[in-house]
Motif scaffolding. Structure first.
Motif, PDB file in Angstrom:
ATOM      1  N   LEU A 124       6.664   2.765  -1.759  1.00  0.00           N
ATOM      2  CA  LEU A 124       5.806   3.421  -2.946  1.00  0.00           C
ATOM      3  C   LEU A 124       6.060   3.018  -4.323  1.00  0.00           C
ATOM      4  O   LEU A 124       5.150   2.758  -4.971  1.00  0.00           O
ATOM      5  CB  LEU A 124       5.790   4.976  -2.518  1.00  0.00           C
ATOM      6  CG  LEU A 124       5.201   5.734  -3.688  1.00  0.00           C
ATOM      7  CD1 LEU A 124       3.470   5.599  -3.139  1.00  0.00           C
ATOM      8  CD2 LEU A 124       5.256   7.160  -3.504  1.00  0.00           C
ATOM      9  N   ALA A 177      -1.355   3.086  -0.694  1.00  0.00           N
ATOM     10  CA  ALA A 177      -0.509   4.113  -0.974  1.00  0.00           C
ATOM     11  C   ALA A 177      -1.318   5.669  -0.147  1.00  0.00           C
ATOM     12  O   ALA A 177      -0.360   6.366   0.100  1.00  0.00           O
ATOM     13  CB  ALA A 177      -0.027   4.175  -2.463  1.00  0.00           C
ATOM     14  N   SER A 194      -3.517   8.743  -2.825  1.00  0.00           N
ATOM     15  CA  SER A 194      -2.697   8.381  -3.714  1.00  0.00           C
ATOM     16  C   SER A 194      -2.221   8.815  -5.049  1.00  0.00           C
ATOM     17  O   SER A 194      -1.458   8.584  -5.643  1.00  0.00           O
ATOM     18  CB  SER A 194      -2.770   6.528  -3.928  1.00  0.00           C
ATOM     19  OG  SER A 194      -4.146   6.775  -4.679  1.00  0.00           O
TER      20      SER A 194
END
Length: 567
Positions: free
Chosen positions: A345, A287, A393
């Protein structure tokens, strides 16, 4: 001889004004003009300091009275232009951003606005026409960005705390590189009104301080009641803190000595009673790569893209070429790619939440290494991408974070961060406190509650423990210093000593070291015997300094002397 009333007045008027003067002297002494974009005139700030002292003297409860702070240059401060690191973008705000206004309302005083990676785009602190902000401990290394000036102003002791922002790690990476604390609150906990956005949906206003307690106190005044429903956090089973730690090989390449420093932090938490458990870091690092490499960077174009397009057409030399390239490169990302990245995501976030489900926090190095200015200049995009490996992230996953010092590697600061679900900010701070052991300190004079040097203790994260007298083996003298302070001298039993009023404070061990490093002669740190028979570190005075000092032992303490009340 001064009356008690005149002595109290001298102390009252010197409290905040003297701190302001010391801050401006520190600015001159450090020789770091690149820290600042806008600096308020000293005379103006001193006038505000006098008003703060008068209000406190009049009975107002201003819990941040005497604290000095700075605001990142993309946060509105009335009376100073908001530039976001680009002179041609500058505008004059009509009011403070809410976070600034709240701190001022509590008695804190803002000195100015600080340098940053332009439009808060970067983790390096070098992308600014106002100059590259150098590291506080090694000027050949970067300070970290984008909240570069704020972090260095704190690390160099100019301000007590400073405001930054954090989209990809900008409130944490500079903290690690400069040996300070960085709090990245839950998204939405602190208002972002009056802040030039980077990625508005995930931007956070952050706070830097030299100690965890100082950062927490500032954040408590900045925060708002949650504007969204609190999530149902998993029930916490009784027992020790559960700290998730990935296998070392998943951390990737780290600078020399950093893996060992990280492992030492893990051992320190384990020694404090924490339960260390494994975690797969893969969803976090995957991410992290998406923040700049995926479609989410398009939000940066939404924020300032039209300005950057126009400025480039006009060959505006104030534009940083790296920043301009990132923002304009996001202009043509197709909508379908954003939807695809959102789906990916969501899947990664679900995996990350599953990994954290049985843990109270995830412990990581804040960054994988600390590059030099030359290394960043040689590869600006690659160096920046590496720095965000562990931080990018966090906001995409809607996590809270706190970054704290965790020792040194090769003489430079090393830092770690703790991550946890949204609205676990207090929990993370409590766990981070395990990495900052406390010591006790006895004070008898200018560091007492309400006295001119007490803000020094508060800025170091000290908290009041108790009032107590010393054992009756000391004499107290009024030293001819500025601000006035007493000298405590041990004379031993049967030598005419007396019990002297004292306060005991608790502060981080690192804070005591900082206090000792700046302790002026004739003061010294030694063991002070208290009335209950215990011994704690405390301020004593070199006997040679007493030749012209009035013996004030009969007043029973410094406050009694200021009041003119003999014991």
């Amino acid at each position: 001889m001064q009356t008690g009333e005149s002595k109290v007045e001298e102390h009252r008027m010197s409290t905040t004004v003297s701190r302001v003067r010391a801050a401006y002297a520190r600015i001159d002494a450090t020789g770091r003009p690149e820290i600042w974009i806008g600096l308020r005139p000293q005379e103006e700030v001193e006038a505000q300091a006098r008003l703060i002292d008068e209000r406190v003297s009049g009975g107002e409860r201003l819990l941040l009275a005497g604290r000095l702070f700075a605001a990142k240059g993309n946060i509105d401060v009335e009376g100073l232009p908001t530039t976001a690191g680009c002179p041609s973008y500058a505008y004059d705000p009509q009011a403070d951003a809410p976070v600034v206004a709240r701190l001022r309302a509590a008695g804190a005083i803002v000195l100015g606005t600080t340098n940053l990676d332009q439009f808060a785009t970067g983790l390096v602190g070098t992308r600014s026409p106002y100059g590259a902000v150098r590291g506080a401990h090694d000027p050949a290394r970067i300070s970290g960005g984008s909240s570069s000036g704020s972090a260095v102003a704190v690390a160099l002791g100019i301000v007590d705390f400073a405001l930054g922002t954090d989209t990809a790690g900008s409130g944490r990476v500079p903290a690690a590189f400069n040996g300070i604390v960085g709090l990245k609150p839950t998204r939405g906990l602190v208002p972002t009104a009056g802040v030039v956005p980077a990625c508005a949906s995930i931007d956070c206003v952050t706070v830097f301080a030299r100690t965890l307690r100082e950062a927490e106190q500032a954040l408590s005044f900045m925060a708002s009641p949650p504007a969204r429903a609190l999530p149902a956090l998993p029930g916490r089973a009784p027992g020790p803190w559960r700290i998730a730690v990935p296998p070392t090989h998943q951390l990737g390449e780290l600078d020399e000595g950093w893996a060992e420093a990280y492992e030492a932090a893990v051992r320190q938490l384990a020694a404090a009673g924490a339960d260390i458990r494994p975690l797969d870091l893969t969803p976090f690092t995957e991410a992290a790569a998406m923040l700049y490499e995926g479609a989410f960077v398009a939000e940066r174009y939404t924020a300032v893209g039209s300005f950057v397009d126009k400025a480039m057409a006009e060959a505006d030399t104030a534009l940083d070429p790296t920043v301009a390239g990132i923002i304009t490169g996001a202009r043509d990302i197709p909508a379908h790619r954003l939807f695809a990245d959102q789906d990916r995501l969501a899947a990664l976030r679900a995996r990350a939440e599953a990994e954290l489900a049985d843990a109270d926090a995830l412990l990581l190095p804040t960054a994988p290494g600390h590059p030099t200015l030359a290394e960043v200049a040689a590869d600006p995009l690659g160096a920046n991408a590496r720095l965000g490996r562990f931080t990018n992230s966090t906001n995409l996953f809607d996590l809270a974070a706190v970054a704290v010092p965790a020792g040194e590697v090769n003489g430079l600061p090393f830092g770690v961060m703790l991550l946890g679900p949204a609205f676990t900010d207090d929990r993370l701070a409590r766990i981070a406190g395990l990495l900052q052991p406390e010591v006790r300190l006895a004070v008898v004079g200018a560091h007492l509650t309400g006295q001119p040097l007490n803000p020094q203790l508060l800025a170091l994260g000290a908290r009041f423990d108790r009032t107590i007298a010393t054992a009756p083996v000391y004499r107290l003298h009024a030293l001819p210093t500025s601000p006035p302070k007493p000298g405590l001298v041990h004379v031993g039993p049967g030598a005419g000593g007396a019990a002297i009023e004292a306060e005991v404070w608790r502060l981080p061990a690192e804070g005591l070291g900082r206090l000792l490093a700046g302790l002026p002669r004739p003061m010294a740190l030694g063991r002070v015997e208290l009335a209950d028979g215990s011994h704690v570190p405390g301020f004593l005075c070199e006997p040679a300094a007493l030749a012209d000092a009035e013996d004030i032992t009969s007043y029973g303490g410094w406050r009694g002397y200021l009041r003119g009340d003999r014991a």
